[in-house]
Design a protein around this motif. Structure first.
Motif, PDB file in Angstrom:
ATOM      1  N   ILE A   1       0.912  -1.608  -0.079  1.00  0.00           N
ATOM      2  CA  ILE A   1      -0.320  -0.120   0.354  1.00  0.00           C
ATOM      3  C   ILE A   1       0.930   1.045   0.187  1.00  0.00           C
ATOM      4  O   ILE A   1       0.409   2.612  -0.929  1.00  0.00           O
ATOM      5  CB  ILE A   1      -1.305  -0.113   1.198  1.00  0.00           C
TER       6      ILE A   1
ATOM      7  N   VAL B   1      -0.447   7.685   3.057  1.00  0.00           N
ATOM      8  CA  VAL B   1      -0.618   6.420   3.581  1.00  0.00           C
ATOM      9  C   VAL B   1       0.259   6.437   5.385  1.00  0.00           C
ATOM     10  O   VAL B   1       1.405   6.478   5.780  1.00  0.00           O
ATOM     11  CB  VAL B   1      -1.049   4.994   3.763  1.00  0.00           C
TER      12      VAL B   1
ATOM     13  N   ALA C   1      -6.406   1.991  -0.160  1.00  0.00           N
ATOM     14  CA  ALA C   1      -5.951   1.496   0.371  1.00  0.00           C
ATOM     15  C   ALA C   1      -6.975  -0.484   0.718  1.00  0.00           C
ATOM     16  O   ALA C   1      -6.207  -1.085   1.370  1.00  0.00           O
ATOM     17  CB  ALA C   1      -4.951   1.862   0.859  1.00  0.00           C
TER      18      ALA C   1
END
Length: 161
Positions: free
Chosen positions: A80, A87, A121
């Protein structure tokens, strides 16, 4: 995004991963995914439903090969971050053991500055977990019978996954 296990991926301290017999908590997974830099936290909660293909289910039983499942979880978070560098947090928790209808079997949460990345994600995480993690599910039917779900069914249908 691709998942490979050619090298050992270490989990980041800010992330949270677990395989547990204990009930899963939405509040806990949200808290573990929260960060002051987030504009969004997306949480996916997988639950035991009362039927599959119209056949009444009374319980599911999950088993996992924990060391490898956790390595898959770590790799999912790393993948991810390779495609979405902003993130902030990833949390993946899965239960094992016998679960009744309505109980949470899996929680995935991703915290990001923007909602679109958080949704993308989170979906990647649950889809990849379902296909790659060594976690098996046995369905217990109302008529007293039971059967293991064929992992191949995940390749052709999202219905049983």
């Amino acid at each position: 995004m691709t998942t490979t296990l050619s090298s050992a991926v270490k989990p980041r301290a800010e992330d949270s991963f677990a395989i547990t017999f204990a009930p899963l908590s939405l509040e806990e997974i949200y808290t573990k995914s929260d960060d002051p830099g987030n504009g969004a936290v997306v949480v996916m909660s997988g639950m035991v439903r009362n039927q599959t293909d119209g056949k009444p289910v009374i319980a599911l039983e999950y088993q996992a090969y924990e060391p490898m499942a956790l390595r898959i979880f770590y790799q999912i978070a790393a993948d991810i971050r390779l495609s979405m560098s902003d993130v902030n947090r990833v949390a993946i928790h899965h239960r094992v053991g016998r679960l009744r209808v309505g109980e949470i079997s899996v929680l995935v949460a991703v915290g990001c500055p923007h909602r679109s990345e958080a949704f993308t994600a989170c979906q990647y995480a649950i889809d990849t977990l379902k296909h790659n993690a060594p976690i098996w599910k046995k369905e217990h039917w109302q008529d007293g019978s039971s059967s293991w779900v064929n992992i191949g069914a995940c390749e052709t249908s999202q219905e049983n996954c």
